[in-house]
Enzyme design. Structure first.
Site, PDB file in Angstrom:
ATOM      1  N   LYS A 154       0.843  -1.195   0.000  1.00 47.90           N
ATOM      2  CA  LYS A 154       0.000   0.000   0.000  1.00 47.90           C
ATOM      3  C   LYS A 154       0.877   1.243   0.000  1.00 47.90           C
ATOM      4  CE  LYS A 154      -1.746   2.834   2.728  1.00 47.90           C
ATOM      5  NZ  LYS A 154      -1.571   3.980   1.807  1.00 47.90           N
ATOM      6  N   SER A 208       5.731   7.962   9.410  1.00 49.79           N
ATOM      7  CA  SER A 208       5.965   8.819  10.578  1.00 49.79           C
ATOM      8  C   SER A 208       5.947   7.995  11.868  1.00 49.79           C
ATOM      9  CB  SER A 208       4.885   9.887  10.634  1.00 49.79           C
ATOM     10  OG  SER A 208       3.617   9.274  10.736  1.00 49.79           O
ATOM     11  N   THR A 209       6.603   8.519  12.878  1.00 51.15           N
ATOM     12  CA  THR A 209       6.623   7.848  14.179  1.00 51.15           C
ATOM     13  C   THR A 209       5.216   7.798  14.768  1.00 51.15           C
ATOM     14  OG1 THR A 209       8.940   8.368  14.544  1.00 51.15           O
ATOM     15  CG2 THR A 209       7.621   7.991  16.513  1.00 51.15           C
ATOM     16  N   GLU A 229      10.119   1.647  10.046  1.00 49.77           N
ATOM     17  CA  GLU A 229      11.161   2.622   9.669  1.00 49.77           C
ATOM     18  C   GLU A 229      10.510   3.979   9.820  1.00 49.77           C
ATOM     19  OE1 GLU A 229      14.194   1.933   9.007  1.00 49.77           O
ATOM     20  OE2 GLU A 229      14.154  -0.199   8.526  1.00 49.77           O
ATOM     21  N   CYS A 263      13.966  10.940   5.687  1.00 44.40           N
ATOM     22  CA  CYS A 263      14.046  10.502   7.091  1.00 44.40           C
ATOM     23  C   CYS A 263      15.474  10.607   7.615  1.00 44.40           C
ATOM     24  CB  CYS A 263      13.536   9.082   7.212  1.00 44.40           C
ATOM     25  SG  CYS A 263      14.312   7.970   6.033  1.00 44.40           S
ATOM     26  N   GLU A 356      10.973  16.609  14.145  1.00 44.39           N
ATOM     27  CA  GLU A 356      11.260  16.344  12.730  1.00 44.39           C
ATOM     28  C   GLU A 356      10.426  17.324  11.898  1.00 44.39           C
ATOM     29  OE1 GLU A 356       9.594  12.818  10.774  1.00 44.39           O
ATOM     30  OE2 GLU A 356      11.542  12.501   9.831  1.00 44.39           O
TER      31      GLU A 356
HETATM   32  P1  NAD Z   1       2.725   8.663   7.223  1.00 41.63           P
HETATM   33  O1  NAD Z   1       3.069   7.966   8.491  1.00 41.63           O
HETATM   34  O2  NAD Z   1       1.704   9.728   7.266  1.00 41.63           O
HETATM   35  O3  NAD Z   1       2.212   7.629   6.124  1.00 41.63           O
HETATM   36  C1  NAD Z   1       2.995   6.534   5.708  1.00 41.63           C
HETATM   37  C2  NAD Z   1       2.088   5.470   5.120  1.00 41.63           C
HETATM   38  O4  NAD Z   1       1.225   4.967   6.143  1.00 41.63           O
HETATM   39  C3  NAD Z   1       1.167   5.952   3.996  1.00 41.63           C
HETATM   40  O5  NAD Z   1       1.059   4.924   3.030  1.00 41.63           O
HETATM   41  C4  NAD Z   1      -0.156   6.139   4.709  1.00 41.63           C
HETATM   42  O6  NAD Z   1      -1.275   6.022   3.855  1.00 41.63           O
HETATM   43  C5  NAD Z   1      -0.125   4.993   5.704  1.00 41.63           C
HETATM   44  N1  NAD Z   1      -0.959   5.159   6.892  1.00 41.63           N
HETATM   45  C6  NAD Z   1      -1.325   6.314   7.504  1.00 41.63           C
HETATM   46  N2  NAD Z   1      -2.077   6.025   8.588  1.00 41.63           N
HETATM   47  C7  NAD Z   1      -2.174   4.677   8.659  1.00 41.63           C
HETATM   48  C8  NAD Z   1      -2.797   3.785   9.570  1.00 41.63           C
HETATM   49  N3  NAD Z   1      -3.473   4.223  10.644  1.00 41.63           N
HETATM   50  N4  NAD Z   1      -2.698   2.452   9.350  1.00 41.63           N
HETATM   51  C9  NAD Z   1      -1.994   1.982   8.296  1.00 41.63           C
HETATM   52  N5  NAD Z   1      -1.380   2.777   7.399  1.00 41.63           N
HETATM   53  C10 NAD Z   1      -1.459   4.111   7.584  1.00 41.63           C
HETATM   54  O7  NAD Z   1       4.117   9.164   6.656  1.00 41.63           O
HETATM   55  P2  NAD Z   1       4.384  10.072   5.375  1.00 41.63           P
HETATM   56  O8  NAD Z   1       3.873  11.439   5.705  1.00 41.63           O
HETATM   57  O9  NAD Z   1       3.900   9.394   4.148  1.00 41.63           O
HETATM   58  O10 NAD Z   1       5.984  10.056   5.342  1.00 41.63           O
HETATM   59  C11 NAD Z   1       6.742  10.889   6.110  1.00 41.63           C
HETATM   60  C12 NAD Z   1       7.311  10.179   7.316  1.00 41.63           C
HETATM   61  O11 NAD Z   1       7.955   8.973   6.928  1.00 41.63           O
HETATM   62  C13 NAD Z   1       8.373  10.991   8.024  1.00 41.63           C
HETATM   63  O12 NAD Z   1       8.178  10.945   9.409  1.00 41.63           O
HETATM   64  C14 NAD Z   1       9.673  10.270   7.667  1.00 41.63           C
HETATM   65  O13 NAD Z   1      10.724  10.447   8.561  1.00 41.63           O
HETATM   66  C15 NAD Z   1       9.227   8.868   7.574  1.00 41.63           C
HETATM   67  N6  NAD Z   1      10.149   8.086   6.758  1.00 41.63           N
HETATM   68  C16 NAD Z   1      10.969   7.181   7.362  1.00 41.63           C
HETATM   69  C17 NAD Z   1      11.887   6.451   6.610  1.00 41.63           C
HETATM   70  C18 NAD Z   1      12.798   5.439   7.263  1.00 41.63           C
HETATM   71  O14 NAD Z   1      13.306   4.591   6.546  1.00 41.63           O
HETATM   72  N7  NAD Z   1      12.999   5.479   8.559  1.00 41.63           N
HETATM   73  C19 NAD Z   1      11.973   6.659   5.237  1.00 41.63           C
HETATM   74  C20 NAD Z   1      11.118   7.581   4.644  1.00 41.63           C
HETATM   75  C21 NAD Z   1      10.193   8.285   5.421  1.00 41.63           C
END
Ligand code: NAD
Length: 456
Positions: A154, A208-209, A229, A263, A356
């Site tokens: 997804k 995101s965390t 991650e 990230c 962040e």
């Molecule tokens: P996000 O957490 O908003 O969304 C990530 C994914 O999770 C999306 O596909 C979203 O649709 C899905 N999602 C959202 N709520 C959900 C739920 N309740 N249940 C299941 N899936 C759900 O993150 P984002 O805004 O897309 O990305 C930015 C974040 O990702 C930043 O915090 C960044 O640091 C982190 N990130 C981490 C890494 C790593 O490898 N550590 C790499 C890239 C991005």
């Protein structure tokens, strides 16, 4: 049928309108994956490897089209998109070698033989963010398939297009139906359903965390395996004995790459006081030289942010009275633009220092000595990445060992490779991707004892 409207962040124009997958689509995809699994796990390791090579070949044949699509959908410079698609191909090739090397052990025990097998988990749900859409998908899809799992991927609803292309390309390359399915839908419906679904054995999540915490809690109901991650607030530590010119030249791409939506962004630049003024002067020249603009222009170094909402969030860290020491350029007009910005001097409790930002905003934090540098670097809930710049090799290794972070680089800001493990300490995540480690986390160890009647 409900739809998802996908925008182009550099123009705000509609790039695509696609069918939207919700909870029912997630249920159907898991059922199809479950049905496909018995045959897929029986595919001989060498054949599974050959199939992953064929997917890599097909991706390579479409590399330029995929790069342009990624650049347009995620707003990233075309040169960055090309290197990301290159890594996608490399990731499939790396894990193509894995099925035949996914070996077990024999262990001496009394009365017979104990042996271990690495068994696939079954159906795994892979949930990815919008910042490196196909790259992060490949980090999960390739090892998951190599280990014999069926995958439901997804992608983020803002950037689903290259993942949908991956599904199409993989099926055309010969991957059996149901082994890899892509659900372009919201986290709140398709995502939550995958995390709750009793037939999903594992969730591999990047994001995101905040969402990671929710996923860990929801996955615990069915004791799913989880790798997370998550976010970061990484330190770029520059000692006075470093090559300050090299550190200043490299610092902008380490935090403004992908418009700061990385990230691993080294968004806290820790500088030893003796060289602070010199470093800031050099950094200013490099930041002002960053070309911000059209992602498809070959000379662009930084594109727009992903969305209007992301720009609003990033702007909240730079209020009108913010201590802006350096500001680069950004285009006017349509597009979610934000100029690269360096804040200094900052208070230690400023939100921009603690949280962040996920945008092109860096803070400068001065330090006096090695102990203070380590204390400041570790003064965060995160622990994903970071850099150490010094010409003292022993100090570099001391500091690297003392920093609570999963991926560090010395006299460089590069710490992500296909063949080496990647992941976070503390609230930056759980588990490791890439390298041999990813394969382990997409399989389960089984122990079998075979009684032979022998003693000893
Ligand atoms: P996000 O957490 O908003 O969304 C990530 C994914 O999770 C999306 O596909 C979203 O649709 C899905 N999602 C959202 N709520 C959900 C739920 N309740 N249940 C299941 N899936 C759900 O993150 P984002 O805004 O897309 O990305 C930015 C974040 O990702 C930043 O915090 C960044 O640091 C982190 N990130 C981490 C890494 C790593 O490898 N550590 C790499 C890239 C991005």
């Amino acid at each position: 049928m409900s739809t998802l409207t996908v925008l182009e962040p550099a123009t705000e124009a509609v790039l695509a309108v696609i069918p939207r997958a919700d909870a029912e689509a997630a249920d159907a995809a898991v059922a199809r994956a479950r049905a496909a699994w018995p045959a897929w796990r029986e595919v001989a390791p060498a054949d599974r490897g050959r199939l992953l090579h064929r997917i890599a070949d097909a991706l390579a044949a479409s590399a330029e089209a995929l790069s342009v699509l990624e650049a347009r959908n995620a707003g990233k410079p075309i040169t960055d998109a090309r290197s990301e698609i290159g890594m996608v191909i490399d990731t499939f090739r790396y894990y193509a070698a894995a099925p035949e090397r996914h070996t077990g052990e024999t262990i001496p025990v009394g009365g017979g033989i104990a042996m271990t097998f690495r068994e696939p988990l079954g159906v795994v749900a892979l949930i990815t963010p919008w910042n490196f859409p196909l790259n992060i998908a490949a980090w999960k899809v390739a090892p998951a398939l190599a280990a014999g799992n069926c995958v439901v991927l997804k992608p983020a609803e803002l950037t689903p297009l290259t993942s949908l292309e991956l599904e199409r390309i993989a099926l055309a390359a010969g991957l059996p139906e149901g082994v890899l399915q892509v659900l372009a839908g919201p986290g709140s419906t398709a995502g939550t359903r995958l995390v709750e679904h009793p037939d999903v054995a594992k969730v591999a999540f990047t994001g995101s965390t905040t969402v990671g915490r929710r996923i860990a809690a929801a996955a615990s109901e069915t004791i799913k395996r989880v790798t997370l991650e998550l976010g970061g607030k990484s330190a770029n530590v520059i000692f006075a004995d470093a090559d300050v010119a090299a550190a200043a030249a490299a610092a902008p791409s380490a935090v403004f790459g992908n418009a700061g939506q990385d990230c691993c962004a080294r968004s806290r630049i820790l500088v030893q006081r003796e060289v602070l003024d010199d470093f800031l002067a050099q950094l200013g020249e490099h930041v002002r030289a960053i070309r911000v603009g059209d992602p498809l222009d070959e000379t662009t170094v930084m594109g727009p942010l992903i969305s209007a909402a992301q720009r609003e969030t990033v702007a909240s860290y730079v209020p009108s009275d913010a201590p802006v020491a350096i500001r680069g350029e950004a285009p006017d007009g349509p597009g979610f633009w934000f100029a690269p910005t360096v804040l200094s001097p900052v208070r230690p409790d400023d939100r921009a220092v603690v949280e962040e930002i996920f945008g092109p905003v860096a803070v400068i934090v001065p330090f006096s000595d090695e102990a203070e540098a380590v204390r400041l670097a570790n003064d965060t809930i995160y622990g994903l990445s970071g850099s150490i710049w010094t010409n003292d090799g022993a100090k570099a290794l001391r500091v690297a060992r003392a920093m609570e972070s999963g991926n560090l680089s010395i006299n460089s800001n590069s710490s992500v490779r296909v063949s080496t493990p990647f992941g976070g300490f503390k609230q930056s995540g759980v588990g490791r991707e890439l390298g041999p480690h990813a394969l382990e986390s997409f399989s389960e160890v089984k122990t079998v004892y075979y009684a032979t009647g022998a003693t000893g």
